[in-house]
Motif scaffolding. Structure first.
Motif, short mmCIF file in Angstrom:
data_model
loop_
_atom_site.label_atom_id
_atom_site.label_comp_id
_atom_site.label_asym_id
_atom_site.label_seq_id
_atom_site.Cartn_x
_atom_site.Cartn_y
_atom_site.Cartn_z
N GLY A 1 0.80 -1.22 0.00
CA GLY A 1 0.00 0.00 0.00
C GLY A 1 0.82 1.26 0.00
O GLY A 1 0.26 2.36 0.10
N THR A 2 2.13 1.15 -0.13
CA THR A 2 2.99 2.33 -0.10
C THR A 2 2.74 3.25 -1.28
O THR A 2 2.68 4.48 -1.12
N ARG A 3 2.52 2.69 -2.45
CA ARG A 3 2.30 3.53 -3.62
C ARG A 3 0.97 4.27 -3.53
O ARG A 3 0.87 5.43 -3.93
N LEU A 4 -0.07 3.60 -3.02
CA LEU A 4 -1.35 4.29 -2.85
C LEU A 4 -1.22 5.42 -1.84
O LEU A 4 -1.78 6.51 -2.03
N ALA A 5 -0.49 5.15 -0.77
CA ALA A 5 -0.30 6.20 0.24
C ALA A 5 0.48 7.38 -0.33
O ALA A 5 0.16 8.55 -0.05
N ALA B 1 -15.53 13.01 3.16
CA ALA B 1 -15.07 12.30 1.97
C ALA B 1 -13.57 12.03 2.04
O ALA B 1 -13.12 10.93 1.69
N ALA B 2 -12.80 13.01 2.49
CA ALA B 2 -11.35 12.83 2.57
C ALA B 2 -11.00 11.77 3.61
O ALA B 2 -10.12 10.93 3.37
N ARG C 1 -9.17 8.24 2.76
CA ARG C 1 -7.90 7.91 3.40
C ARG C 1 -7.98 6.57 4.13
O ARG C 1 -7.06 5.74 4.06
N ASP C 2 -9.09 6.32 4.84
CA ASP C 2 -9.25 5.04 5.53
C ASP C 2 -9.32 3.88 4.54
O ASP C 2 -8.80 2.79 4.82
N LEU C 3 -9.98 4.11 3.40
CA LEU C 3 -10.07 3.06 2.40
C LEU C 3 -8.70 2.70 1.85
O LEU C 3 -8.38 1.51 1.66
N ILE C 4 -7.86 3.70 1.62
CA ILE C 4 -6.51 3.44 1.12
C ILE C 4 -5.69 2.69 2.16
O ILE C 4 -4.95 1.75 1.85
#
Length: 555
Positions: free
Chosen positions: A264-268, A282-283, A287-290
């Motif tokens: 998940g590093t790239r998504l973060a 929404a933000a 962020r929790d979903l990622i």
């Protein structure tokens, strides 16, 4: 997984597979008049124009190789043509019998004749265990092979087991020589050479006399492209393989597509650079979903390994000064040509792997559980000297390394019916399974290919006469195999290159039960792709090195 991370493997395999590099045995083909047959996917890559052959004759199929012109947009519409692969070559020395079968039957026949002329019918009865066993092992198949053909595999396995060569434990106290790779088995002889000009690491095999470099590539999703673009991509990959055929110095080209656990590093990082973190609902939800979905996902990585034949390139190596420096200079020339061909085929070249990057690839192959930690800590585990496994235990049908169990499958039959580009999508997009799909391309010189085809044709003609003399009925499989040979001979005469291709699939799981379930899923996916797979036994350690590691090793 983002669109850019989707691998290229599902889109590139159709343009170069025809004569599979594999063990050939048994069943020759009779002589019949050449029939009008559907188009096949050949081992042919056009060495005159650099375009992979996709339609040999326009009249063979009204939809194959057709280019339609839109009069309103003045745009050429290249239709994707279905292709049909050649059959698995099964040749024997005499009447479809392989050498082991002939040896076993000869022993049985000699025993009967000797007993008959010495002691008569009573001697034949007393020696029945000998000639009966010879007949059984020569005629009864097990797992797709005759019993006599299993004897070399079983004998070698028994010898290795008796000499305690099925296990490997790393000696952490004893230092290794500088420049060697920490590999078990026959791969322990590999040496590393860091090229100062390109920055790439080159792997030298002193026994096979090869020098290998690895490049990382990526590609957009092939299935999401329109037919015109798909056709162009396939033709571009054909040019890459055509260049390998024309070189004459390339020993092997290995395409590997791997699935790895995603940290998940790239998504973060993407959210950090592009997201709007204004503490809104929404933000916060995004962020929790990622944070939750990232570590649970998978990522795909595709590499292409280029192996230089030092024996074939010996004159060029001496011209460049000789030694490893001269070999590295010649390999850089091939690397430059391959990079240009890949970019012309719209493949994104990520750069030739350095020693640190290759260390991560090898480490995660033996220890997949450490991959997430290595991705999160980019300064740890980047040494080739320590990238090997700590322990390896080989079993009859699987291999156990540091944190995983592995099983290697061999693609023994490619589709016999007509298929379109992307037919390997079920194998590439199998979710929830860690696996590596590797294709080994072996370019064959034109003169050697012509000799092989002439030899096969002579054997076919001889077998046909033998079948006619003994009154054996010709079957459709033998006829189709002979027709494949005629097509290959015609394509070689037309100036196309020749590639022998082997397909291997390495399946990885944390436990034996999960490994069996994953292998079953991969076998079902192979059936959906119209392919036949076999689980290699008695040679899993060597097969793992060829399938899971991008080092251009053979089985």
């Amino acid at each position: 997984m983002s669109v850019c991370d989707v691998p290229v493997l599902a889109s590139i395999h159709r343009s170069a597979l025809s004569e599979r590099g594999r063990t050939e045995s048994g069943c020759p083909h009779p002589i019949r008049r050449q029939r009008q047959r559907p188009e096949r996917a050949g081992i042919q890559a056009d060495t005159t124009t650099g375009i992979s052959l996709t339609a040999r004759t326009a009249s063979r199929s009204k939809n194959q190789g057709r280019v339609a012109v839109d009069t309103h947009t003045n745009r050429a519409d290249y239709r994707l043509a279905p292709v049909q692969f050649s059959r698995l070559t099964k040749r024997g020395v005499l009447l479809g019998l392989s050498v082991p079968q002939l040896v076993a039957l000869s022993i049985g026949t000699l025993t009967i004749v000797t007993a008959l002329y010495t002691t008569g019918a009573l001697g034949v009865a007393w020696t029945s265990p000998i000639w009966g066993t010879a007949a059984v092992i020569a005629g009864i198949p097990i797992g797709g092979r005759k019993i006599v053909e299993w004897m070399p595999v079983v004998t070698r396995w028994a010898w290795r087991s008796g000499h305690e060569q099925l296990t490997y434990r790393r000696r952490v106290i004893r230092p290794r020589p500088v420049g060697t790779l920490s590999r078990p088995g026959d791969a322990a002889a590999l040496r590393e050479w860091n090229d100062p000009e390109s920055g790439a690491v080159m792997i030298h095999d002193p026994h096979a006399q090869t020098l290998t470099a690895i490049v990382a590539v990526s590609h957009p999703a092939f299935a999401l492209l329109d037919p015109d673009e798909q056709h162009r991509r396939v033709v571009g990959w054909g040019r890459v393989l055509a260049g390998a055929c024309r070189s004459g110095r390339i020993a092997r080209l290995q395409v590997s597509e791997r699935t790895l656990p995603d940290s998940g590093t790239r998504l973060a990082e993407w959210w950090k650079g592009h997201g709007i973190n204004d503490e809104s609902w929404a933000a916060n939800t995004y962020r929790d979903l990622i944070e939750r979905a990232g570590p649970a996902g998978e990522r795909h990585a595709t590499t292409i390994a280029l192996s230089l034949d030092l024996t074939a390139a010996s004159r060029h190596v001496r011209t460049q000064g000789g030694g490893m420096r001269g070999a590295a200079t010649v390999l850089r020339q091939e690397m430059t040509a391959l990079t240009g061909a890949l970019r012309a085929a719209d493949l994104t070249v990520g750069g030739w792997l350095t020693a640190d990057e290759l260390a991560v690839v090898l480490r995660t192959a033996y220890d997949p559980a450490i991959g997430v930690d290595l991705e999160r800590h980019p300064l740890v585990g980047r040494s080739l000297a320590t990238a090997g496994p700590v322990a390896v235990a080989e079993s009859w049908d699987h291999l156990r390394t540091d944190s995983a169990f592995h099983a290697v499958l061999w693609i023994s039959e490619w589709p016999r019916s007509q298929v379109f580009p992307g037919f390997l999508s079920p194998l590439v997009f199998t979710n929830g399974i860690l696996r590596t799909v590797s294709l080994h391309y072996l370019p064959v010189r034109a003169d050697q290919a012509a000799r092989d085809l002439r030899t096969k044709k002579t054997e076919l003609i001889s077998d046909a006469h033998q079948r006619t003399r003994i009154g054996q009925i010709e079957d459709a499989g033998a006829t189709a195999e002979y027709d494949d040979l005629l097509h290959q001979e015609a394509d070689l005469t037309a100036g196309h290159g020749v590639l022998r291709t082997t397909g291997l699939i390495c399946v990885t799981a944390p436990t034996v039960d999960e490994l069996d379930a994953a292998v079953a899923s991969i076998e079902q996916a192979a059936i959906q792709a119209s392919c036949e797979t076999r689980r290699l036994v008695g040679q899993q350690a060597q097969a793992f090195t060829a399938a899971a590691l991008p080092l251009c090793r053979s089985v």
